[in-house]
Every structure is written in C-alpha cells, then in structure tokens.
Design an enzyme around this catalytic site. Structure first.
Site, PDB file in Angstrom:
ATOM      1  N   GLY A  62       2.139   2.251  10.727  1.00 17.11           N
ATOM      2  CA  GLY A  62       3.137   3.305  10.588  1.00 17.11           C
ATOM      3  C   GLY A  62       3.792   3.687  11.908  1.00 17.11           C
ATOM      4  O   GLY A  62       4.463   4.718  12.000  1.00 17.11           O
ATOM      5  N   LYS A 104       0.297   4.253  -0.351  1.00 13.77           N
ATOM      6  CA  LYS A 104      -0.288   5.494   0.182  1.00 13.77           C
ATOM      7  C   LYS A 104       0.046   6.655  -0.765  1.00 13.77           C
ATOM      8  O   LYS A 104       0.134   6.437  -1.965  1.00 13.77           O
ATOM      9  CB  LYS A 104       0.183   5.717   1.619  1.00 13.77           C
ATOM     10  N   ASN A 112       0.884  -1.170   0.000  1.00 14.45           N
ATOM     11  CA  ASN A 112       0.000   0.000   0.000  1.00 14.45           C
ATOM     12  C   ASN A 112       0.919   1.216   0.000  1.00 14.45           C
ATOM     13  O   ASN A 112       1.470   1.576   1.029  1.00 14.45           O
ATOM     14  CB  ASN A 112      -0.892  -0.029   1.249  1.00 14.45           C
ATOM     15  N   GLU A 167      -6.779   5.152   7.479  1.00 10.79           N
ATOM     16  CA  GLU A 167      -6.484   6.568   7.182  1.00 10.79           C
ATOM     17  C   GLU A 167      -7.661   7.228   6.470  1.00 10.79           C
ATOM     18  O   GLU A 167      -7.932   8.414   6.661  1.00 10.79           O
ATOM     19  CB  GLU A 167      -5.193   6.661   6.341  1.00 10.79           C
ATOM     20  N   HIS A 187      -9.494   1.772   4.383  1.00 11.11           N
ATOM     21  CA  HIS A 187      -8.251   1.888   5.157  1.00 11.11           C
ATOM     22  C   HIS A 187      -8.477   2.850   6.328  1.00 11.11           C
ATOM     23  O   HIS A 187      -9.222   3.822   6.200  1.00 11.11           O
ATOM     24  CB  HIS A 187      -7.124   2.393   4.263  1.00 11.11           C
ATOM     25  N   SER A 225       2.885  -2.165  10.273  1.00  9.63           N
ATOM     26  CA  SER A 225       4.328  -2.296  10.523  1.00  9.63           C
ATOM     27  C   SER A 225       4.876  -3.687  10.194  1.00  9.63           C
ATOM     28  O   SER A 225       5.825  -4.143  10.829  1.00  9.63           O
ATOM     29  CB  SER A 225       4.670  -1.891  11.965  1.00  9.63           C
ATOM     30  N   GLU A 265      -5.953  -4.728  10.237  1.00  7.14           N
ATOM     31  CA  GLU A 265      -4.921  -3.728  10.507  1.00  7.14           C
ATOM     32  C   GLU A 265      -5.233  -2.999  11.812  1.00  7.14           C
ATOM     33  O   GLU A 265      -6.000  -2.021  11.807  1.00  7.14           O
ATOM     34  CB  GLU A 265      -4.853  -2.712   9.365  1.00  7.14           C
TER      35      GLU A 265
END
Ligand code: PGA
Length: 252
Positions: free
Chosen positions: A174, A12, A10, A98, A96, A214, A168
């Site tokens: 991250g 991003k 991904n 985010e 996701h 991660s 996730e």
C-alpha cells in the site's frame, strides 16, 4: 513443468455486498476465457454470498481474508473453515501483515489457522514478509524463513498442494514502493529453498509463491516474468477491474 500462476485480489475492508456484485459483473467479461492462471478474489466475509453467487460458473474463484482455527464454539465474531467451505469459498488469506500488525496475529496463530484451513480442504495463501527495518538490518531471509517454517509446522506433504505462499515485504504494501523484480524473485526463490529443505525439491518446485506489495498494471508483467514469482496478491489494484485485468493478462 511450469507452475500455474495464481492472481489473487485482496480487497481488504473495501466494497459493500452490492458494490461487490457490480464489480464482479464488470470484471468477469474482462477476464473471461483467460485460463492461463487461477483468478481469485479474496473478499470481506459479508460479501462472500453475493460474490459466490455472482461468480458461479465463471473462472473467478472466491477467497476469504481470514479463518478461525477452532472447528466451532464460543469465539464471538469469528468464522470457521467449515463455514467458509459451506458458503462456497475455495481460498483463504492467512497471516496478512495487517492482521499481524493490528490484530495480534502471531506465527503460532498463523500455523493454527493454516492447519484448520487445510484440514477443511481450503487453499491457504500464507503471507510472509519482512519490515523495512528488518530489510535494512539485512535479516530478510532469517525473518521469512522463520515465518514460513512456523506457518508450515505439522503441515503434511499431501497438504502442501493446497499451500500458496505470498511473499509480501511489509514496506511495499500500500506504499507504492514495489520491490524490484530481482529483489522479489530472490526472496521468492529463497522461500522455495526453505520449502525444499523440509519437503524436498519436487514439492518446493510445485508450490506457488506469489509476490505482493504494490503490484499494479504497470509493474505486473516484469514481476510475473521472474522465474520464482508464481502470481500476485494484489490489494489496491485489485479494486479496479481494468487494472486487475491487465495483471491477469500479464500472467497468461
Ligand atoms: P497492495 O496490497 O497491492 O495495495 O500493496 C497488497 C496486499 O496487502 O496484499
């Protein structure tokens, strides 16, 4: 039968189209012939034409990072499932954390996007996962069960073959804090039981459930060895060809 693992990068909001092309040219020789898992790069929309071209005839498949739920129309700035398919995209990341956090994505829009993607023949990588505060309150299972069930509302048994769930935990994304292999496996197994309740054991056992948060070259082998973890959705480490290659190798 063992489920096939899916290793998806991904990216991003990283890499320009020229950087993306150069990256694929670096990555492909490293992962060539590694047919033991599906290899996907989920790239920013503007990179799709360059990456589709650079990956043509290779084992690397292309994914998008979002899709709109309408067929077409007055949705300035959005991209439809048909547009993605026509451009050569095979996978799309949906929901996701985010997007949930910064772009007002809800379980309802995740479901609408999932149905639009599946109707167009895309493979949907649906992200679910708890916040740190939710894990601390002991409601991880409740949260991921709700997200999974709502994302799959009105998704047919037939369409489930194109569904991938990415577990996730938001606190691991991250941050360099990975869930332990046992924690990740436990929740992936729980998500499988949620799918089994709705669709039966056979479909649940055939559905790929990835871990993300991660995952990197150092911890991938341990995570991917767990019985309920069928691949990874990888952010940071997918931007370095050697690291992504190690993860692909761990999934062989
Ligand atoms: P990360 O991101 O690997 O950088 O933690 C994973 C993701 O957000 O999909």
């Amino acid at each position: 039968m063992a489920r096939r693992k899916v290793i998806a990068g991904n990216w991003k909001m990283n890499m320009t189209p020229s950087q993306a092309k150069a990256f694929i040219e670096e990555l492909y020789p490293c992962v060539k012939g590694k047919h033991g898992c599906d290899i996907v790069v989920c790239v920013p929309a503007i990179n799709i034409p360059a990456v589709v071209k650079a990956t043509a005839g290779t084992c690397i498949k292309v994914g998008a990072q979002n899709v709109h739920f309408a067929k077409s129309g007055a949705f300035t700035g959005e991209i439809s499932a048909d547009m993605l398919v026509d451009a050569g995209v095979k996978y799309v990341v949906i929901g996701h954390s985010e997007r949930r956090q910064y772009f007002a994505e809800t379980d309802e829009t995740v479901n609408a996007r999932t149905k639009a993607a599946l109707d167009a023949g895309l493979k949907a990588i649906i992200c679910v996962g708890e916040l740190l505060s939710e894990r601390e309150q002991g409601i991880t299972e409740e949260v991921v069960a709700k997200q999974t069930k709502l994302a799959l509302l009105d998704v047919t048994e037939e369409q489930m073959k194109n569904v991938i769930i990415a577990y996730e935990p938001v606190w691991a994304i991250g941050t360099g804090k990975t869930a332990t292999a046992e924690q990740a496996d436990e929740v992936c197994g729980f998500i499988r039981s949620v799918i089994a309740k709705k669709y039966g054991k056979a479909i649940a056992n055939a559905t790929a459930i990835q871990y993300g948060g991660s995952m990197n070259a150092k911890n991938a082998a341990e995570l991917l060895a767990m019985p309920n973890i069928d691949g990874g959705l990888i952010g940071g480490a997918s931007l370095k060809a050697p690291d992504f290659t190690v993860i692909v190798e761990a999934a062989q």
